[in-house]
Design a protein around this motif. Sequence first.
Motif, PDB file in Angstrom:
ATOM      1  N   VAL A   1       0.810  -1.216   0.000  1.00  0.00           N
ATOM      2  CA  VAL A   1       0.000   0.000   0.000  1.00  0.00           C
ATOM      3  C   VAL A   1       0.848   1.273   0.000  1.00  0.00           C
ATOM      4  CG1 VAL A   1      -1.525   1.385   1.472  1.00  0.00           C
ATOM      5  CG2 VAL A   1      -2.123  -0.973   0.945  1.00  0.00           C
ATOM      6  N   GLY A   2       1.950   1.307   0.721  1.00  0.00           N
ATOM      7  CA  GLY A   2       2.751   2.527   0.803  1.00  0.00           C
ATOM      8  C   GLY A   2       3.833   2.650  -0.243  1.00  0.00           C
ATOM      9  N   MET A   3       3.856   1.773  -1.232  1.00  0.00           N
ATOM     10  CA  MET A   3       5.000   1.733  -2.143  1.00  0.00           C
ATOM     11  C   MET A   3       5.159   2.989  -2.996  1.00  0.00           C
ATOM     12  SD  MET A   3       3.676  -1.048  -5.001  1.00  0.00           S
ATOM     13  CE  MET A   3       5.304  -1.160  -5.753  1.00  0.00           C
ATOM     14  N   PHE A   4       4.080   3.745  -3.203  1.00  0.00           N
ATOM     15  CA  PHE A   4       4.172   4.914  -4.071  1.00  0.00           C
ATOM     16  C   PHE A   4       4.256   6.233  -3.302  1.00  0.00           C
ATOM     17  CE2 PHE A   4       1.766   2.022  -7.093  1.00  0.00           C
ATOM     18  CZ  PHE A   4       2.876   1.774  -7.895  1.00  0.00           C
ATOM     19  N   HIS A   5       4.382   6.175  -1.985  1.00  0.00           N
ATOM     20  CA  HIS A   5       4.478   7.412  -1.210  1.00  0.00           C
ATOM     21  C   HIS A   5       5.690   8.230  -1.665  1.00  0.00           C
ATOM     22  CE1 HIS A   5       1.958   5.832   2.423  1.00  0.00           C
ATOM     23  NE2 HIS A   5       1.248   6.069   1.348  1.00  0.00           N
ATOM     24  N   GLY A   6       5.443   9.488  -1.999  1.00  0.00           N
ATOM     25  CA  GLY A   6       6.508  10.369  -2.456  1.00  0.00           C
ATOM     26  C   GLY A   6       6.933  10.155  -3.884  1.00  0.00           C
ATOM     27  N   THR A   7       6.191   9.321  -4.621  1.00  0.00           N
ATOM     28  CA  THR A   7       6.530   9.011  -6.015  1.00  0.00           C
ATOM     29  C   THR A   7       5.585   9.730  -6.955  1.00  0.00           C
ATOM     30  OG1 THR A   7       7.268   6.812  -5.357  1.00  0.00           O
ATOM     31  CG2 THR A   7       6.838   7.153  -7.697  1.00  0.00           C
ATOM     32  N   GLU A   8       6.137  10.419  -7.931  1.00  0.00           N
ATOM     33  CA  GLU A   8       5.292  11.147  -8.883  1.00  0.00           C
ATOM     34  C   GLU A   8       4.630  10.199  -9.875  1.00  0.00           C
ATOM     35  OE1 GLU A   8       5.642  14.771 -12.175  1.00  0.00           O
ATOM     36  OE2 GLU A   8       7.218  14.465 -10.677  1.00  0.00           O
ATOM     37  N   ASP A   9       5.384   9.245 -10.412  1.00  0.00           N
ATOM     38  CA  ASP A   9       4.832   8.283 -11.365  1.00  0.00           C
ATOM     39  C   ASP A   9       4.473   6.997 -10.637  1.00  0.00           C
ATOM     40  OD1 ASP A   9       4.066   6.739 -13.491  1.00  0.00           O
ATOM     41  OD2 ASP A   9       6.070   6.523 -14.347  1.00  0.00           O
ATOM     42  N   LYS A  10       3.186   6.829 -10.368  1.00  0.00           N
ATOM     43  CA  LYS A  10       2.707   5.634  -9.662  1.00  0.00           C
ATOM     44  C   LYS A  10       2.451   4.542 -10.707  1.00  0.00           C
ATOM     45  CE  LYS A  10       0.772   8.422  -5.943  1.00  0.00           C
ATOM     46  NZ  LYS A  10       1.531   9.628  -6.335  1.00  0.00           N
ATOM     47  N   ASP A  11       3.513   3.902 -11.127  1.00  0.00           N
ATOM     48  CA  ASP A  11       3.488   2.943 -12.227  1.00  0.00           C
ATOM     49  C   ASP A  11       2.802   1.654 -11.781  1.00  0.00           C
ATOM     50  OD1 ASP A  11       4.010   1.143 -14.274  1.00  0.00           O
ATOM     51  OD2 ASP A  11       6.061   1.840 -14.594  1.00  0.00           O
ATOM     52  N   VAL A  12       1.619   1.372 -12.351  1.00  0.00           N
ATOM     53  CA  VAL A  12       0.833   0.214 -11.913  1.00  0.00           C
ATOM     54  C   VAL A  12       1.515  -1.113 -12.213  1.00  0.00           C
ATOM     55  CG1 VAL A  12      -1.374   1.431 -12.050  1.00  0.00           C
ATOM     56  CG2 VAL A  12      -0.493   0.256 -14.080  1.00  0.00           C
ATOM     57  N   ARG A  13       2.489  -1.110 -13.089  1.00  0.00           N
ATOM     58  CA  ARG A  13       3.210  -2.355 -13.376  1.00  0.00           C
ATOM     59  C   ARG A  13       3.991  -2.841 -12.155  1.00  0.00           C
ATOM     60  NH1 ARG A  13       6.012  -0.144 -18.803  1.00  0.00           N
ATOM     61  NH2 ARG A  13       6.334   1.564 -17.309  1.00  0.00           N
ATOM     62  N   LYS A  14       4.265  -1.934 -11.217  1.00  0.00           N
ATOM     63  CA  LYS A  14       5.011  -2.295 -10.016  1.00  0.00           C
ATOM     64  C   LYS A  14       4.124  -2.902  -8.927  1.00  0.00           C
ATOM     65  CE  LYS A  14       8.432   1.365 -10.785  1.00  0.00           C
ATOM     66  NZ  LYS A  14       9.024   2.625 -10.235  1.00  0.00           N
ATOM     67  N   SER A  15       2.863  -2.585  -8.932  1.00  0.00           N
ATOM     68  CA  SER A  15       1.975  -3.033  -7.851  1.00  0.00           C
ATOM     69  C   SER A  15       1.080  -4.201  -8.239  1.00  0.00           C
ATOM     70  CB  SER A  15       1.100  -1.874  -7.374  1.00  0.00           C
ATOM     71  OG  SER A  15       0.335  -1.346  -8.441  1.00  0.00           O
ATOM     72  N   LEU A  16       0.813  -4.380  -9.525  1.00  0.00           N
ATOM     73  CA  LEU A  16      -0.073  -5.459  -9.966  1.00  0.00           C
ATOM     74  C   LEU A  16       0.676  -6.785 -10.009  1.00  0.00           C
ATOM     75  CD1 LEU A  16      -2.030  -3.616 -12.796  1.00  0.00           C
ATOM     76  CD2 LEU A  16      -3.018  -4.566 -10.704  1.00  0.00           C
ATOM     77  N   ARG A  17       0.122  -7.770  -9.350  1.00  0.00           N
ATOM     78  CA  ARG A  17       0.733  -9.091  -9.303  1.00  0.00           C
ATOM     79  C   ARG A  17      -0.196 -10.112  -9.962  1.00  0.00           C
ATOM     80  NH1 ARG A  17       3.701 -10.000  -3.584  1.00  0.00           N
ATOM     81  NH2 ARG A  17       4.075  -7.842  -2.949  1.00  0.00           N
ATOM     82  N   VAL A  18       0.375 -11.196 -10.440  1.00  0.00           N
ATOM     83  CA  VAL A  18      -0.398 -12.321 -10.955  1.00  0.00           C
ATOM     84  C   VAL A  18       0.114 -13.573 -10.268  1.00  0.00           C
ATOM     85  CG1 VAL A  18      -1.051 -13.686 -12.964  1.00  0.00           C
ATOM     86  CG2 VAL A  18      -0.767 -11.211 -13.192  1.00  0.00           C
ATOM     87  N   GLY A  19      -0.801 -14.266  -9.576  1.00  0.00           N
ATOM     88  CA  GLY A  19      -0.404 -15.469  -8.865  1.00  0.00           C
ATOM     89  C   GLY A  19      -1.598 -16.131  -8.206  1.00  0.00           C
ATOM     90  N   ALA A  20      -1.337 -17.176  -7.454  1.00  0.00           N
ATOM     91  CA  ALA A  20      -2.401 -17.968  -6.848  1.00  0.00           C
ATOM     92  C   ALA A  20      -2.979 -17.273  -5.622  1.00  0.00           C
ATOM     93  CB  ALA A  20      -1.871 -19.340  -6.465  1.00  0.00           C
ATOM     94  N   VAL A  21      -4.295 -17.346  -5.503  1.00  0.00           N
ATOM     95  CA  VAL A  21      -5.018 -16.880  -4.315  1.00  0.00           C
ATOM     96  C   VAL A  21      -5.972 -17.999  -3.890  1.00  0.00           C
ATOM     97  CG1 VAL A  21      -4.867 -14.447  -4.981  1.00  0.00           C
ATOM     98  CG2 VAL A  21      -6.873 -15.793  -5.660  1.00  0.00           C
TER      99      VAL A  21
END
Length: 443
Positions: A36-56
């Motif tokens: 959740v906090g990975m984009f704090h202070g970041t201008e470009d909130k690149d969704v490729r960094k937060s979206l994951r694909v895997g088993a749930v």
Amino acid sequence: MDPLAAAALDGADPTVLAEQPVPDSYVAAHVRVEDVGMFHGTEDKDVRKSLRVGAVPMPELAPDEALVAVMASSINYNTVWTATFEPLPTFHFLRDYAGRGPYEQRHDQPFHVLGSDAAGVIVRVGAGVRRWRVGDHVVVSPIQVDDQEAATHADGMLGAGQRAWGYETNYGGLAHYAVVRASQLIPKPAHLTWEEAASVPACAGTAYRMLVSDAGARMKQGDVVLVWGAAGGLGSYAVQLVRNGGGICVGVVNNPRKAEAVRRLGCDVVIDRTEIGIGQDTVDDPAKVIEAGKRLGRIIRREVGEDPHIVFEYVGRATFGISMFVTRRGGSIVTCGSSTGYRHEYDNRYLWMKLKRVIGSHAANLNEQWETNRLVNQGRIVPTLSKVYGLGEIGEAARLVQENRHIGKVGVLCLAPEPGLGVTDPKRRAAIGEDRLTVVRGL
């Protein structure tokens, strides 16, 4: 691929589907609470960094729910919001939802499976599901409602229990399986492919409510309708609905490629936004907003002879002040979103002294979705799918929408191994025409 998913993909009959075990886990696009906090202070909130694909983990079905083997889904802007954790992390929604009952508690997880569109095959139904059967081909309405709430029976969108599925709930459509309430199910148009069908409900239904429904602007024949972002997911369906309803569509786009797309969809007048002169300095300067409104008004009057009856708004902060100015006396601004910012500034004199109306609109109730689906079955609305990705490429697909580089809808194959599958009425498809059904493909 697990045996149940493989059977659904192969078109197995209901008996065979019922014999296959439901897997304990499945592949899904999701975000994680620890990010959740990975984009704090970041201008470009690149969704490729937060979206994951895997088993749930696979959740238990409630009595009024169905489990759908998802063949295809699509990207909506709420996928971008979820992946940027803005305007607030969606885990807040899941925790709040969990407090409503024992089945709702399943949604409060350290992961959030995204996706508010889906097309696929029902593989299980809860004990309370009456109108649907295992093996049915369906698309999914993006809105989940509480059918025991009184307001729902007037308009599902007015109930306090109404939620955006896959955004305010877990177990959405960007996955191999999705959990949906029976009151979200709609028959899949048999002439469409899986990915085409999955690109329709959320955006087309939303545009229908905004323009056509009694809850929206109540567009009539001859109305001049200004559509901001006419080449986007919402805008591309709005263009078709204006054309179908005998209106005059004026679409605003930001490049020649998108201008070509909306002309193919039947837009009467296409305006490049550079002709209007919109920038951050415009938004922050009331005088420049009025100047831009005057420029836009002159272009519209030059092309169609009068000011807009209706402005179709979902862009938000960057355009709302101009929309308020350019709408004719007694006209309507109908708004369903704010992709450029939620805090709108406008000169209120143009609202009250010229008797204009601002109409808030959100998604569509189930009846509006079925009416939209009827138009799709008639071939009066066609999918605006322009590009298709695999589920493993979810980051790139969402990034395309995040940067507004897309046209129409961006599809995502989930269980379907390739585009073009799922058509069960080829005669209907041929009658409507392949060229029409793929009108913006590849642009």
